[in-house]
Motif scaffolding. Structure first.
Motif, PDB file in Angstrom:
ATOM      1  N   VAL A 104      23.790   6.935  -8.971  1.00  0.00           N
ATOM      2  CA  VAL A 104      23.815   7.455  -7.600  1.00  0.00           C
ATOM      3  C   VAL A 104      25.034   8.358  -7.446  1.00  0.00           C
ATOM      4  O   VAL A 104      26.157   7.954  -7.765  1.00  0.00           O
ATOM      5  N   TRP A 105      24.776   9.586  -6.939  1.00  0.00           N
ATOM      6  CA  TRP A 105      25.859  10.535  -6.701  1.00  0.00           C
ATOM      7  C   TRP A 105      26.227  10.542  -5.230  1.00  0.00           C
ATOM      8  O   TRP A 105      25.372  10.488  -4.351  1.00  0.00           O
ATOM      9  N   GLU A 145      35.922  13.594   4.784  1.00  0.00           N
ATOM     10  CA  GLU A 145      37.296  13.603   5.281  1.00  0.00           C
ATOM     11  C   GLU A 145      37.712  12.258   5.857  1.00  0.00           C
ATOM     12  O   GLU A 145      38.886  11.902   5.810  1.00  0.00           O
ATOM     13  N   ASP A 146      36.752  11.513   6.406  1.00  0.00           N
ATOM     14  CA  ASP A 146      37.094  10.208   6.977  1.00  0.00           C
ATOM     15  C   ASP A 146      37.028   9.091   5.946  1.00  0.00           C
ATOM     16  O   ASP A 146      36.968   7.921   6.296  1.00  0.00           O
ATOM     17  N   GLN A 197      29.270  10.238   1.362  1.00  0.00           N
ATOM     18  CA  GLN A 197      27.965  10.807   1.684  1.00  0.00           C
ATOM     19  C   GLN A 197      27.060  10.705   0.462  1.00  0.00           C
ATOM     20  O   GLN A 197      27.398  11.187  -0.612  1.00  0.00           O
ATOM     21  N   HIS A 198      25.899  10.065   0.637  1.00  0.00           N
ATOM     22  CA  HIS A 198      24.945   9.947  -0.463  1.00  0.00           C
ATOM     23  C   HIS A 198      24.299  11.296  -0.715  1.00  0.00           C
ATOM     24  O   HIS A 198      23.896  11.998   0.209  1.00  0.00           O
ATOM     25  N   ILE A 199      24.192  11.678  -2.008  1.00  0.00           N
ATOM     26  CA  ILE A 199      23.622  12.984  -2.347  1.00  0.00           C
ATOM     27  C   ILE A 199      22.279  12.836  -3.047  1.00  0.00           C
ATOM     28  O   ILE A 199      21.262  13.348  -2.568  1.00  0.00           O
ATOM     29  N   ILE A 200      22.268  12.122  -4.190  1.00  0.00           N
ATOM     30  CA  ILE A 200      21.040  12.063  -4.980  1.00  0.00           C
ATOM     31  C   ILE A 200      21.084  10.858  -5.900  1.00  0.00           C
ATOM     32  O   ILE A 200      22.165  10.378  -6.272  1.00  0.00           O
ATOM     33  N   ASP A 201      19.892  10.342  -6.249  1.00  0.00           N
ATOM     34  CA  ASP A 201      19.757   9.292  -7.258  1.00  0.00           C
ATOM     35  C   ASP A 201      19.271   9.941  -8.551  1.00  0.00           C
ATOM     36  O   ASP A 201      18.069  10.162  -8.750  1.00  0.00           O
ATOM     37  N   LEU A 246      35.865  15.420  -3.766  1.00  0.00           N
ATOM     38  CA  LEU A 246      35.793  14.323  -4.728  1.00  0.00           C
ATOM     39  C   LEU A 246      34.348  13.847  -4.828  1.00  0.00           C
ATOM     40  O   LEU A 246      33.756  13.386  -3.851  1.00  0.00           O
ATOM     41  N   PHE A 247      33.780  13.970  -6.024  1.00  0.00           N
ATOM     42  CA  PHE A 247      32.426  13.509  -6.285  1.00  0.00           C
ATOM     43  C   PHE A 247      32.482  12.166  -7.013  1.00  0.00           C
ATOM     44  O   PHE A 247      33.338  11.952  -7.883  1.00  0.00           O
ATOM     45  N   ILE A 248      31.560  11.287  -6.651  1.00  0.00           N
ATOM     46  CA  ILE A 248      31.564   9.921  -7.170  1.00  0.00           C
ATOM     47  C   ILE A 248      30.228   9.643  -7.842  1.00  0.00           C
ATOM     48  O   ILE A 248      29.162   9.875  -7.263  1.00  0.00           O
ATOM     49  N   CYS A 249      30.311   9.167  -9.081  1.00  0.00           N
ATOM     50  CA  CYS A 249      29.114   8.701  -9.788  1.00  0.00           C
ATOM     51  C   CYS A 249      29.168   7.178  -9.824  1.00  0.00           C
ATOM     52  O   CYS A 249      30.125   6.599 -10.338  1.00  0.00           O
ATOM     53  N   GLU A 250      28.160   6.532  -9.283  1.00  0.00           N
ATOM     54  CA  GLU A 250      28.061   5.075  -9.304  1.00  0.00           C
ATOM     55  C   GLU A 250      26.914   4.675 -10.222  1.00  0.00           C
ATOM     56  O   GLU A 250      25.774   5.113 -10.033  1.00  0.00           O
ATOM     57  N   ALA A 251      27.237   3.864 -11.240  1.00  0.00           N
ATOM     58  CA  ALA A 251      26.225   3.341 -12.158  1.00  0.00           C
ATOM     59  C   ALA A 251      25.971   1.892 -11.778  1.00  0.00           C
ATOM     60  O   ALA A 251      26.874   1.060 -11.825  1.00  0.00           O
ATOM     61  N   MET A 252      24.725   1.601 -11.380  1.00  0.00           N
ATOM     62  CA  MET A 252      24.394   0.272 -10.875  1.00  0.00           C
ATOM     63  C   MET A 252      23.314  -0.368 -11.744  1.00  0.00           C
ATOM     64  O   MET A 252      22.293   0.253 -12.043  1.00  0.00           O
TER      65      MET A 252
END
Length: 626
Positions: free
Chosen positions: A253-254, A259-260, A264-268, A284-290
């Motif tokens: 999940v990206w 700012e707060d 924000q969810h972008i894409i799976d 800042l982009f976040i990659c979550e591996a679940m």
């Protein structure tokens, strides 16, 4: 399911020979029969054309099957084989009073299928788990041996020799408790079941089942790669790939940090593509591996910087671009820029722009006036370019500076043209109304753009004129007085006592006229050589003690705007002088003051009445001219 001997049917060809009477049983030896299978025992004879057969068990138990005789053969069919068929069977054949017998032993067993492996799911690395090897419907179970192996190595083993068996099929199992490791991933676990009955001939006596271990583990070594680079120019396409090892495969999940600090969810998907990247994509982009199987989540982050020329995202005037005087106004210029832009706010002017002091593109104006109205501009600039945007501030105010002008002047001569012009400033646009003030209802004049023209002004046009300038915020009034100068008209004179008098008398000339300005009704004596202007007070002139030479033509003058001349002729009659004591007194009194005119007239009248020689008679006197 294997069987040692399926149904066995032996066809015995009997040849009519001279051989002796014999009996045979097929199978020839003891037979092992699987419980639930079908078993056929065949008894046949030779040397006898028409034998008779009988079947029995040694303990006279039920046969547990059916017999079918056909010529020289007899078949005992057991379908299905059960525990009741675990006996020694005896076949008897009779031929011409000769009896032949033969026995066969039937041993029953149950080993019908391969073992079953049951593994507690899911198998997670580092978490306690169990594997069970289970073999169903086994008989005799006390001869069973179970063994669990992994890649050829024995993990556990169990023998059931010491257990007391009963005549029933049983399900036996072996359970192993273990903790899976990463090394177990993909390894094969095998369950081996062996029914060790040496005295029975059957196949297979050994069965086994294998199963590959599926060991779950949470995401490991999560990493992000960016192509072409973490820092790029707007318009390029970015590709962010997130990789990890996990079983089962992780769900990627990206997201992007706002700012707060929320995400924000972008894409799976394991790959995030940003076509035509903009500066707003920086962050800042976040990659979550679940891994839902292990309920574990791992993450990796990357900072993306998209550089470009400034872009003004908002240039606004708040609370509105149209405000009223006294309101507070905020001018806001929001800029998207990387690298950061220099922001300048200006108030535009035809002569020279004014740079406003701003903090981060924000300007506050307290209690605005109409002087703050106008065009404002925001300019943002960095090394890659610049951007400009304009906005207009409109300040509403009631009419100010209302002026009512009169051309050519507010004092004109009758017949001249005069123009009233009313000008006023105000936002919203002002409405101008011109009126002529009267004692009663005012007269609204038909004007165009605040202008009203009177062609050929007359005295009735004189008076007070008013301009009313108004909008929704208020109104303002301006007044001007118009004075129309009219030359004397309809001038008349009253001559007392007459225009034909005797010498020594006084003559009073009273003038009346219609005019604007006040008339100068001063009689003038016209003579070829010179003009004599008589003295006058309150439109009244007096000739005292006229003499013969006062006989002449007189003209009454008028005001500065013109004249309305009235010519009169005065005749003085010469008379013989007599001693008359009252005359000097009368003359003296009459010349003292024009206020004594009425009294003088009475005395003159009485004097003339008293004359005997050359007397003046009011009856015969000429009438005064008006």
């Amino acid at each position: 399911m294997g069987r040692l001997f399926p149904s066995v049917t032996v066809l015995l060809l009997v040849f009519v020979t001279s051989k002796a009477f014999e009996i045979e049983v097929t199978p020839e030896y003891n037979v092992a029969a699987q419980i639930g299978d079908k078993l056929e025992l065949t008894c046949s004879t030779i040397g006898c054309e028409s034998p008779s057969f009988s079947w029995r068990t040694q303990m006279d138990n039920p046969l547990g099957g059916s017999v079918y005789n056909n010529g020289s053969t007899s078949t005992l069919t057991m379908d299905p084989v059960g525990f009741g068929n675990d006996h020694e069977y005896l076949c008897s054949a009779f031929c011409d009073n000769v009896k032949k017998e033969k026995s066969i032993k039937v041993d029953v067993y149950s080993f019908p299928s391969a073992p079953v492996i049951e593994i507690s799911t899911p198998l997670n690395v580092g978490e306690k788990a169990s594997a069970t090897c289970m073999i169903p419907k086994v008989y005799p179970s006390e001869r069973l041996k179970l063994q669990l192996e992994k890649d050829g190595s024995v993990l556990d083993m169990k023998e059931f020799y010491e257990e007391v068996s009963t005549k029933t099929t049983e399900t036996k199992s072996l359970t192993l408790t273990f903790i899976p490791t990463f090394e177990d991933i993909g390894k094969e676990i095998t369950c081996v079941a062996e029914l060790e009955i040496d005295e029975m001939e059957f196949e297979p006596k050994k069965r086994q089942t294998s199963q590959r271990l599926s060991v779950n583990f949470g995401p490991q070594n999560v990493n992000i790669t960016v192509s072409p680079s973490n820092t790029t120019t707007q318009g390029e396409t970015l590709m962010l790939a997130c990789r990890t090892t996990s079983n089962p495969p992780a769900r990627i999940v990206w997201g992007k940090e706002l700012e707060d600090s929320s995400v924000q969810h972008i894409i799976d998907n394991d790959t995030l593509i940003i076509p035509h990247a903009q500066m707003s994509d920086s962050g800042l982009f976040i990659c979550e591996a679940m891994n839902d199987a292990t309920n574990k989540t791992e993450r990796a982050t990357v900072v993306i910087s998209v550089q470009g020329a400034p872009r003004i995202t908002e240039f606004s005037i708040q609370p509105s671009t149209t405000v009223q005087e006294g309101d507070n106004v905020t001018i806001l210029c929001s800029v998207e820029s990387n690298p950061a832009a220099r922001i300048v706010l200006r108030r535009k002017s035809d002569s020279e722009d004014t740079v406003l002091y701003s903090e981060d593109g924000v300007v506050h104006i307290s209690s605005v006036t109409f002087l703050n109205a106008g065009n404002y501009e925001c300019e943002a600039e960095n090394a890659l370019g610049e951007s400009k945007m304009a906005a207009e501030l409109s300040v509403e105010f009631p009419p100010k500076d209302t002026m009512l002008s009169v051309f050519p002047s507010d004092t004109v001569k009758a017949g001249d043209s005069v123009t009233f012009s009313c000008t006023s400033e105000g936002i919203p646009a002002v409405q101008i109304i011109l009126r002529k003030k009267t004692g009663g209802a005012d007269t609204v004049l038909v004007s165009e753009s605040g202008r009203y023209t009177i062609d050929g002004a007359q005295l009735e046009d004189a008076g007070m004129y008013e301009c009313e300038s108004s909008n929704k915020l208020g109104q303002q009034f301006k007044n001007r007085m118009l004075d129309v100068k009219v030359p004397p008209q309809n001038t008349t004179e009253l001559i007392s006592p007459s225009d034909n008098v005797d010498e020594g008398e006084n003559i009073t000339i009273m003038s009346t006229t219609y005019s604007n300005l006040p008339p100068q009704t001063v009689p003038q004596k016209i003579h070829p050589s010179n003009t004599t202007i008589l003295s006058s007070q309150n439109e009244t002139s007096t000739l005292c003690r006229v003499i013969k030479t006062d006989t002449d033509t007189y003209m009454v003058a008028c005001n500065e705007t013109g004249n309305n001349t009235d010519v009169i002729e005065i005749a003085v009659v010469e008379i013989v002088k007599e001693t008359d004591l009252i005359i000097p007194v009368i003359v003296a009194l009459s010349c003292l003051s024009t206020m004594a005119i009425p009294a003088l007239a009475i005395l003159l009248y009485m004097s003339r009445k008293s004359k005997i020689n050359g007397s003046y008679s009011p009856v015969n006197a000429p009438k005064p001219n008006v």
